[in-house]
Write an enzyme that holds these catalytic residues in place. Sequence first.
Site, short mmCIF file in Angstrom:
data_model
loop_
_atom_site.label_atom_id
_atom_site.label_comp_id
_atom_site.label_asym_id
_atom_site.label_seq_id
_atom_site.Cartn_x
_atom_site.Cartn_y
_atom_site.Cartn_z
N SER A 37 46.52 46.40 37.90
CA SER A 37 46.85 47.65 38.23
C SER A 37 45.89 48.90 37.67
CB SER A 37 48.19 48.09 38.04
OG SER A 37 48.89 47.58 38.69
N GLN A 38 45.58 50.09 38.32
CA GLN A 38 44.97 50.97 37.74
C GLN A 38 45.47 51.47 36.42
OE1 GLN A 38 44.97 54.19 40.60
NE2 GLN A 38 43.84 55.56 39.18
#
Length: 218
Positions: A68-69
Amino acid sequence: MAYKFVDNYRERGARKKLVELLSSRGIEDENVLKAIGKVPRHFFFDETFWNQAYKDIAFPIGDGQTISQPYTVAYQSELLHIKKGDKVLEIGTGSGYQTCILMELGANVFTIERQENIFNRTIQVLPGMGYRPTFYCGDGSKGIAEHAPYDKIIVTAGAPLVPEILLKQLKIGGILVIPVGDEKTQKMVTVIRVSDTDYEKIVLDTFRFVPLVGDQAW
């Protein structure tokens, strides 16, 4: 996936800049920012792609999944309001990066991943970094009932709805954070269990997650 755990001044400097960026984007929880600044995100990347590790972007980790970012990880972590010793259920272990952030915040983490290849990589990487959550391989959309109830539940994949079975695994006063929408975009949703039968739901910002796949999802 990198297994050479090398963390020098260059990587530490990159994490410091990432923390500054996340703060500028509105992440306020100092404990979350400290955790982001401590966990070496490049350990989750093949060495070929280490230059991508401290950019505020999601990145493929194989089997159709992504790490994930950082902003998304920080955003969800902030919503959980983790207290030291909280029992936390994480749906979608993935790379294990979010797992490490939760553990740095003091959580006792139970984490489940349905993709066997990813699961097998992650159970090697995290202990090598010093993180030892309770790992499960299986359908996360059904939670892990044997260890319920949980203080907090975090879902790291987009769901079509909030699975009732997860709500039932929350303690009264507990918090569930889950992205809900279609397979392209979702709204981040916080659910607080108020009583045995009552829940308070708050709909927040738009994100894009990989789909939550399972009996109680897609």
